[in-house]
Motif scaffolding. Structure first.
Motif, mmCIF file in Angstrom:
data_model
loop_
_atom_site.group_PDB
_atom_site.id
_atom_site.type_symbol
_atom_site.label_atom_id
_atom_site.label_comp_id
_atom_site.label_asym_id
_atom_site.label_seq_id
_atom_site.Cartn_x
_atom_site.Cartn_y
_atom_site.Cartn_z
ATOM 1 N N GLY A 1 26.283 42.452 74.947
ATOM 2 C CA GLY A 1 25.373 43.130 74.040
ATOM 3 C C GLY A 1 23.982 43.225 74.626
ATOM 4 N N GLY A 2 23.124 43.995 73.955
ATOM 5 C CA GLY A 2 21.753 44.161 74.417
ATOM 6 C C GLY A 2 21.311 45.604 74.290
ATOM 7 N N SER A 3 20.140 45.900 74.824
ATOM 8 C CA SER A 3 19.583 47.258 74.786
ATOM 9 C C SER A 3 19.750 47.911 76.145
ATOM 10 C CB SER A 3 18.100 47.204 74.409
ATOM 11 O OG SER A 3 17.934 46.723 73.089
ATOM 12 N N TYR A 4 20.226 49.136 76.139
ATOM 13 C CA TYR A 4 20.496 49.880 77.365
ATOM 14 C C TYR A 4 19.921 51.289 77.248
ATOM 15 C CZ TYR A 4 24.127 46.264 78.081
ATOM 16 O OH TYR A 4 24.814 45.078 78.241
ATOM 17 N N ARG A 5 19.512 51.837 78.390
ATOM 18 C CA ARG A 5 19.005 53.213 78.440
ATOM 19 C C ARG A 5 19.678 53.934 79.605
ATOM 20 N NH1 ARG A 5 13.548 53.413 75.985
ATOM 21 N NH2 ARG A 5 13.173 55.288 77.191
ATOM 22 N N TRP A 6 20.188 55.130 79.329
ATOM 23 C CA TRP A 6 20.825 55.918 80.385
ATOM 24 C C TRP A 6 20.425 57.379 80.255
ATOM 25 C CZ3 TRP A 6 24.530 52.762 77.529
ATOM 26 C CH2 TRP A 6 24.851 51.565 78.199
ATOM 27 N N ASP A 7 20.264 58.036 81.384
ATOM 28 C CA ASP A 7 19.968 59.469 81.441
ATOM 29 C C ASP A 7 21.091 60.138 82.221
ATOM 30 O OD1 ASP A 7 19.008 62.043 81.751
ATOM 31 O OD2 ASP A 7 17.056 61.443 82.552
ATOM 32 N N PHE B 1 22.122 51.602 72.417
ATOM 33 C CA PHE B 1 22.176 52.522 73.549
ATOM 34 C C PHE B 1 21.229 53.701 73.309
ATOM 35 C CE2 PHE B 1 26.875 51.236 73.184
ATOM 36 C CZ PHE B 1 26.685 50.095 73.948
ATOM 37 N N ARG B 2 20.407 53.984 74.279
ATOM 38 C CA ARG B 2 19.566 55.189 74.246
ATOM 39 C C ARG B 2 20.055 56.098 75.371
ATOM 40 N NH1 ARG B 2 14.455 56.728 72.237
ATOM 41 N NH2 ARG B 2 13.353 58.254 73.538
ATOM 42 N N ILE B 3 20.589 57.259 75.002
ATOM 43 C CA ILE B 3 21.239 58.145 75.965
ATOM 44 C C ILE B 3 20.562 59.504 75.932
ATOM 45 C CG2 ILE B 3 23.419 59.169 76.702
ATOM 46 C CD1 ILE B 3 24.850 57.014 75.032
ATOM 47 N N MET C 1 37.512 51.521 59.187
ATOM 48 C CA MET C 1 38.361 50.647 59.995
ATOM 49 C C MET C 1 37.691 49.301 60.276
ATOM 50 S SD MET C 1 39.653 53.488 62.768
ATOM 51 C CE MET C 1 40.768 52.361 63.593
ATOM 52 N N GLY C 2 36.389 49.214 59.958
ATOM 53 C CA GLY C 2 35.678 47.962 60.184
ATOM 54 C C GLY C 2 34.612 48.024 61.254
ATOM 55 N N THR C 3 34.288 49.216 61.747
ATOM 56 C CA THR C 3 33.202 49.326 62.727
ATOM 57 C C THR C 3 31.860 49.366 62.009
ATOM 58 O OG1 THR C 3 33.185 51.745 62.750
ATOM 59 C CG2 THR C 3 34.694 50.651 64.272
ATOM 60 N N HIS C 4 30.817 48.966 62.731
ATOM 61 C CA HIS C 4 29.451 48.978 62.193
ATOM 62 C C HIS C 4 28.575 49.690 63.222
ATOM 63 C CE1 HIS C 4 30.960 45.939 59.393
ATOM 64 N NE2 HIS C 4 31.348 45.220 60.436
ATOM 65 N N ALA C 5 28.387 50.981 63.044
ATOM 66 C CA ALA C 5 27.630 51.757 64.032
ATOM 67 C C ALA C 5 26.815 52.833 63.331
ATOM 68 C CB ALA C 5 28.572 52.397 65.050
ATOM 69 N N GLU C 6 25.622 53.067 63.859
ATOM 70 C CA GLU C 6 24.751 54.122 63.340
ATOM 71 C C GLU C 6 24.172 54.907 64.506
ATOM 72 O OE1 GLU C 6 21.742 52.436 60.873
ATOM 73 O OE2 GLU C 6 23.138 51.919 59.244
ATOM 74 N N LEU C 7 24.038 56.220 64.303
ATOM 75 C CA LEU C 7 23.503 57.099 65.343
ATOM 76 C C LEU C 7 22.218 57.742 64.852
ATOM 77 C CD1 LEU C 7 24.252 58.430 68.170
ATOM 78 C CD2 LEU C 7 24.905 60.419 66.815
ATOM 79 N N GLU D 1 20.224 57.600 69.890
ATOM 80 C CA GLU D 1 20.267 56.144 69.936
ATOM 81 C C GLU D 1 21.438 55.672 69.089
ATOM 82 O OE1 GLU D 1 16.581 54.261 68.996
ATOM 83 O OE2 GLU D 1 15.637 54.883 70.882
ATOM 84 N N LEU D 2 22.331 54.924 69.697
ATOM 85 C CA LEU D 2 23.510 54.399 69.023
ATOM 86 C C LEU D 2 23.375 52.886 68.886
ATOM 87 C CD1 LEU D 2 26.407 54.831 67.894
ATOM 88 C CD2 LEU D 2 27.242 54.465 70.228
ATOM 89 N N ALA D 3 23.403 52.397 67.656
ATOM 90 C CA ALA D 3 23.334 50.960 67.397
ATOM 91 C C ALA D 3 24.705 50.499 66.907
ATOM 92 C CB ALA D 3 22.271 50.659 66.350
ATOM 93 N N VAL D 4 25.246 49.467 67.541
ATOM 94 C CA VAL D 4 26.593 48.981 67.222
ATOM 95 C C VAL D 4 26.557 47.473 67.001
ATOM 96 C CG1 VAL D 4 29.009 48.918 67.920
ATOM 97 C CG2 VAL D 4 27.535 50.764 68.742
ATOM 98 N N GLU D 5 27.057 47.046 65.851
ATOM 99 C CA GLU D 5 27.239 45.622 65.572
ATOM 100 C C GLU D 5 28.675 45.244 65.915
ATOM 101 O OE1 GLU D 5 25.110 43.305 64.315
ATOM 102 O OE2 GLU D 5 23.412 44.719 64.256
#
Length: 278
Positions: free
Chosen positions: A83-89, A116-118, A144-150, A166-170
């Motif tokens: 886990g953590g914060s990531y940035r990709w171009d 994730f920042r993409i 289904m039990g995922t925890h994600a926000e875009l 930016e995609l945040a996933v628990e």
């Protein structure tokens, strides 16, 4: 080690994205051969490379053959998704949402929350739009039990790209549950949408897309609420329209269309309405 022939079926980049994503979840080595062999420009493109390298970074894995045009790729994932914060171009207008979709499965089983920042393309043909991922796919996967926000930070279109999501996933609380949807057709209880254009407010592109689509849906007894957005932050002019229908049993059904040269606002509105009515 698994070996997957990328020339099978569609022979598309989806084979690359899905294979690497699932390999990262399972922690299993995979070799891809004949990558995108059925395409006019076979081999890895920028968007596939960016996705592969992002997955390798996310799980502490390694790649062999990760170069532009490569038709063979070896992926050795590690045992832990970090886990953590990531940035990709992506470096092009390649789909940021398709890259995010490939990162989502392993992120659900990471050792900590992921962010994730993409940067890349957000609205284009032959790829799920950012609106669809945000308002249809992720809410459906939540069952289904995922925890994600875009979050959509800046729109991006072909050919320049430059859009940012930016995609945040628990991490999931446990194994994901099967998604079971009723087979019977349910009635629609609400329809909403977004009509977005960048640097096109003077031509009223957002309003025209929304009004055309809403008028056609109204003929079938639907009363959509389509939000009109005019953006000035994108790197180039562009447009997109998305409509989401919610059924009485909670299903979400989406239809969307991106702008393109010589594709009128009215044509976009008609296409989305007809897809939703199909």
């Amino acid at each position: 080690m698994l070996e997957i022939d990328g020339s099978q079926k569609s022979g598309s980049g989806t084979i690359v994205r899905v294979a690497l994503s699932l390999a990262a979840v399972l922690g299993k080595e995979v070799r891809l051969v004949n990558i995108r062999a059925r395409r006019p420009n076979p081999g890895l493109r920028r968007q596939h490379l960016a996705g592969a390298r992002a997955l390798a970074e996310l799980c502490g894995g390694s790649l062999v053959g990760d170069s532009l045009g490569s038709r063979e790729l070896l992926f050795r994932p590690a045992d832990t998704v970090r886990g953590g914060s990531y940035r990709w171009d992506i470096g092009s207008a390649g789909s940021a949402t398709m890259m995010a979709a490939g990162l989502l499965p392993p992120a659900c089983f990471a050792d900590a929350p992921c962010r994730f920042r993409i940067q890349g393309g957000l609205f284009q043909d032959f790829a799920p739009s950012a609106f669809h991922m945000q308002q249809v796919l992720l809410p459906t996967l939540a069952r289904m039990g995922t925890h994600a926000e875009l979050g959509i930070q800046r729109p991006g279109y072909v050919p320049t790209g430059g859009g940012v999501i930016e995609l945040a996933v628990e991490p999931a609380d446990g194994p994901l549950a099967p998604l079971v949807l009723p087979q019977r057709r349910a009635s629609v209880k609400a329809v909403r949408g977004v009509a977005l254009s960048s640097h096109l407010e003077e031509r009223q592109v957002s309003r025209r897309m929304a009004e055309t689509c809403a008028a056609l849906l109204a003929r079938r007894g639907l009363r959509p609420h389509i939000e009109v957005r005019n953006d000035s932050t994108a790197a180039q002019a562009g447009a997109a329209l998305a409509v989401i229908a919610e059924t009485e049993d909670g299903r979400l059904l989406g239809a969307d269309r991106a702008g393109a040269p010589r594709r009128t606002s009215e044509a976009i509105g008609r296409t989305v309405a007809q897809a939703r009515l199909a």
